[in-house]
Design a protein around this motif. Structure first.
Motif, short mmCIF file in Angstrom:
data_model
loop_
_atom_site.label_atom_id
_atom_site.label_comp_id
_atom_site.label_asym_id
_atom_site.label_seq_id
_atom_site.Cartn_x
_atom_site.Cartn_y
_atom_site.Cartn_z
N ILE A 211 -12.37 -18.49 1.56
CA ILE A 211 -13.79 -18.82 1.50
C ILE A 211 -13.98 -20.32 1.35
O ILE A 211 -13.15 -21.03 0.79
CB ILE A 211 -14.51 -18.07 0.36
CG1 ILE A 211 -13.83 -18.31 -1.00
CG2 ILE A 211 -14.62 -16.60 0.66
CD1 ILE A 211 -14.58 -17.70 -2.16
N ARG A 212 -15.10 -20.79 1.88
CA ARG A 212 -15.46 -22.20 1.81
C ARG A 212 -16.97 -22.34 1.92
O ARG A 212 -17.67 -21.40 2.28
CB ARG A 212 -14.75 -23.02 2.89
CG ARG A 212 -15.36 -23.10 4.29
CD ARG A 212 -15.33 -21.82 5.09
NE ARG A 212 -14.01 -21.20 5.18
CZ ARG A 212 -13.07 -21.56 6.06
NH1 ARG A 212 -13.33 -22.49 6.98
NH2 ARG A 212 -11.91 -20.95 6.08
N GLN A 213 -17.47 -23.56 1.60
CA GLN A 213 -18.87 -23.88 1.81
C GLN A 213 -19.03 -24.40 3.24
O GLN A 213 -18.15 -25.08 3.77
CB GLN A 213 -19.36 -24.93 0.82
CG GLN A 213 -19.31 -24.49 -0.63
CD GLN A 213 -17.97 -24.78 -1.27
OE1 GLN A 213 -17.08 -23.93 -1.28
NE2 GLN A 213 -17.80 -25.98 -1.81
N VAL A 214 -20.19 -24.10 3.81
CA VAL A 214 -20.53 -24.55 5.17
C VAL A 214 -21.95 -25.10 5.15
O VAL A 214 -22.85 -24.49 4.56
CB VAL A 214 -20.43 -23.38 6.18
CG1 VAL A 214 -21.06 -23.75 7.51
CG2 VAL A 214 -18.97 -22.96 6.37
N PHE A 215 -22.14 -26.24 5.78
CA PHE A 215 -23.50 -26.78 6.00
C PHE A 215 -24.03 -26.26 7.33
O PHE A 215 -23.40 -26.46 8.38
CB PHE A 215 -23.48 -28.31 6.08
CG PHE A 215 -23.22 -29.02 4.79
CD1 PHE A 215 -23.92 -28.71 3.63
CD2 PHE A 215 -22.28 -30.05 4.74
CE1 PHE A 215 -23.68 -29.38 2.45
CE2 PHE A 215 -22.04 -30.73 3.56
CZ PHE A 215 -22.74 -30.40 2.41
N LEU A 216 -25.18 -25.60 7.31
CA LEU A 216 -25.97 -25.39 8.51
C LEU A 216 -27.10 -26.41 8.50
O LEU A 216 -27.67 -26.70 7.45
CB LEU A 216 -26.59 -23.99 8.55
CG LEU A 216 -25.69 -22.76 8.61
CD1 LEU A 216 -26.54 -21.51 8.75
CD2 LEU A 216 -24.68 -22.87 9.73
N PHE A 217 -27.43 -26.98 9.67
CA PHE A 217 -28.57 -27.89 9.73
C PHE A 217 -29.25 -27.77 11.08
O PHE A 217 -28.62 -27.50 12.10
CB PHE A 217 -28.16 -29.34 9.44
CG PHE A 217 -27.20 -29.94 10.43
CD1 PHE A 217 -27.65 -30.72 11.48
CD2 PHE A 217 -25.83 -29.74 10.30
CE1 PHE A 217 -26.77 -31.30 12.40
CE2 PHE A 217 -24.93 -30.30 11.19
CZ PHE A 217 -25.40 -31.08 12.25
N ASN A 218 -30.56 -27.93 11.05
CA ASN A 218 -31.38 -27.83 12.25
C ASN A 218 -31.42 -29.20 12.93
O ASN A 218 -32.09 -30.12 12.43
CB ASN A 218 -32.79 -27.38 11.87
CG ASN A 218 -33.70 -27.23 13.08
OD1 ASN A 218 -33.32 -27.53 14.21
ND2 ASN A 218 -34.92 -26.77 12.84
#
Length: 608
Positions: A396-403
């Motif tokens: 598991i890891r953190q992910v950035f989603l961005f518009n």
């Protein structure tokens, strides 16, 4: 916070395999005494007969458990003594399906054992049992002893006595004071037939056929029907877990705020996953409160919306992508930046060295588009295999989603699993040395834990630094009903180290650019009033924006009937100073029996 389900599932398979395996060992000569149940239970948490043989203990069968690894039955003496500290009920552990029925009058001979659910290292209280029993049925069809009413008037306001310092703060040897302390009151009823009536659900039905109710309707109540946990010094004493001795299919699918009307009754047990539990042979009728999933408002053109959402071990094989996408698009109103926690690698828990998560991210992004949302771009850093905790093989890891139509990401090459991001000055302003990057990933504070992901975003020409976190879980902490009072929260040590490192990184940014906009967010795995949060906030470098909400609205997670904060968004002074921000804990999961994650997402809207 990593889901507790995997650890719990493993524990359930071994929790009660032979009660004696986790028993308190008491050295005493073996002999047989003819005693009453209240003599066996005594006036403390540990039986004066522990380790001894007893003979011809009489009682009426009040409940029979034919399933699981803790098969047995409860008996209760219909002729109680006058001491409120001594329970009149006890569990008889048979290991196989019992050959008795409710209403049987029996005599039982056997050995008294103090079984500790979860083992002695858990810190849990012990459950007094008769093990290796010889049972004789004297008669059948007898009236079951009347259930003791447990309600707001009977449960004391004080939670537990302070433990004996000479015994590592254990309360085991203290004389029970059931009129003074809630835990003493429940212990004085251990094994007895009890009942609650017209109780509100404060913990939704879970996959293990359990729910939580409160017998104190106004104890730290919030507007949606939950019971808020707001301080280590203010425990919610009215909470009780409800299980069932009946068919799983008949157990109510309840949400927080619903009611069990009428009477719910059965023996009062103590277990590893919640402490005092009514194992009901009669359950009230479920009355829905109609609580619905929340929807936040859409950000305005000049507002940047930043969210955090723990999607609970999401991998390409899961069936929850459409539901998560709908939550992001409809309930969260498509935030500009979303920090996702618990994104697994491309083959989930398959432990073959795979660490990439492109398939997982792409499947979620496509689902968001299908739900009517924007086509998000994403950034993350693959962890080294099996180094960041969580489900083995899941990575598991953190992910950035961005518009990308609203915000841009500043890419600075060089970030990887082991390279530490730093802070530098570029044209008088703070900048990251790598973006995306990780904060001090080699530091021992991150051993077997997720490393913070940091990145630079630009909204309308203004740089915003975002740090995505997933701190060490609370696994290993003693439960609120532990025999040690106050309880030991051993997992705090690592979270405190992690919080100190993140605060130091934020301080580096602010020392370089005093008015920098910094957001640290994610699954902090700790409360807004905790030492972890205080270390994150430091000397004002950050402030947890959940504290902008009324106290009754501060929660993102429901555990053992407590609505509490685990997910947070912390902001730097330049964001907080103008008070031009708005925070929302969007309750779409934690209160519902059909949740797709055990966490509620959080959203911050502000004008950089």
């Amino acid at each position: 916070m990593p889901s507790r389900s995997s650890a719990r599932l493993a524990a359930l398979t071994v929790a009660a395999v032979c009660s004696a395996a986790s028993a308190v060992v008491v050295a005493s000569p073996a002999h047989a005494d003819s005693v009453r149940i209240h003599d066996i239970q005594g006036t403390t948490r540990i039986s004066p007969y522990a380790g001894k043989q007893v003979t011809d203990v009489t009682g009426i069968v009040t409940g029979v458990r034919t399933y699981g690894s803790s098969r047995g039955f409860w008996i209760q003496d219909p002729n109680p003594d006058a001491d409120p500290a001594t329970s009149e009920g006890v569990f008889v552990f048979t290991s196989s399906v019992p050959k008795v029925a409710v209403g049987d009058a029996v005599t039982v001979s056997g050995t008294i054992s103090e079984y500790v659910p979860g083992g002695t290292s858990s810190g849990n209280q012990a459950l007094t049992e008769i093990v290796r029993p010889t049972v004789a049925v004297v008669s059948s069809g007898n009236a079951v002893p009347a259930a003791t009413v447990v309600d707001a008037r009977s449960v004391p306001a004080a939670y537990a006595p302070a433990g004996d310092p000479a015994a590592n703060n254990s309360v085991n040897a203290l004389t029970l004071r059931p009129g003074t302390y809630a835990l003493d009151y429940y212990e004085s009823l251990e094994g007895m037939n009890v009942q609650v009536a017209d109780v509100r659900v404060v913990g939704a039905t879970d996959p293990y056929t359990e729910l939580w109710v409160t017998v104190k309707p106004w104890e730290n109540r919030n507007r949606r029907g939950g019971t808020v946990y707001g301080s280590y010094d203010a425990q919610n004493t009215g909470r009780l877990q409800i299980q069932s001795l009946g068919a799983v299919a008949d157990f109510p699918a309840a949400n927080v705020g619903d009611k069990l009307t009428g009477t719910t009754a059965g023996p009062l047990d103590y277990n590893q996953f919640g402490g005092y539990t009514v194992v009901a042979n009669r359950i009230g009728t479920l009355k829905s409160a109609g609580v619905e999933r929340e929807t936040t408002r859409k950000q305005k053109n000049g507002e940047l919306a930043v969210a955090t959402y723990n999607v609970e071990n999401l991998d390409p094989s899961d069936a929850t992508f459409a539901a998560h996408a709908a939550a992001i698009v409809n309930n969260l109103q498509s935030p500009d930046v979303v920090s996702l926690e618990e994104i697994q690698d491309d083959n989930g828990a398959t432990n073959d060295g795979t660490v990439t998560a492109g398939l997982t991210a792409a499947k979620l992004i496509d689902a968001i588009v299908a739900a009517g949302g924007p086509r998000y771009d994403w950034r993350s850093i693959d962890p080294a295999n099996n180094t960041d905790g969580g489900e083995p093989g899941g990575n598991i890891r953190q992910v950035f989603l961005f518009n990308p139509e609203r915000v841009s990401f500043t890419d600075r090459a060089g970030g990887d699993a082991t390279t530490a991001a730093g802070v530098t000055e570029v044209r008088g302003k703070a900048a990251l040395t790598v973006s995306p990057g990780r904060i001090d990933p080699a530091n021992a504070a991150w051993k077997s834990s997720r490393k913070p992901l940091v990145g630079e975003f630009v909204f309308r020409g203004r740089t915003v630094f975002v740090i995505a976190n997933h701190f060490n879980s609370k696994g290993g902490d003693q439960g609120l009903t532990a025999q040690y009072q106050p309880v030991v929260r051993s997992s705090e040590t690592q979270r405190h180290e992690q919080a100190t490192l993140v605060n130091a990184f934020v301080k580096d940014i602010l020392d370089t650019q005093k008015n920098a906009a910094v957001i640290a967010l994610g699954d902090i795995n700790d409360f807004e009033f905790s030492g972890t949060t205080k270390l994150l906030e430091g000397d004002g470098e950050l402030w947890s924006a959940v504290k902008s909400l009324p106290r009754s609205e501060r929660y993102s997670y429901v555990y053992q009937g407590n609505s509490q904060v685990l997910d947070q968004i912390l902001i730097s002074p330049s964001i907080r100073r103008g008070c031009d921000f708005e925070y929302d804990s969007v309750h779409v999961n934690s209160e519902f029996n059909d949740q797709i994650s055990d966490h509620d997402p959080q959203v911050l809207r502000f004008r950089p």
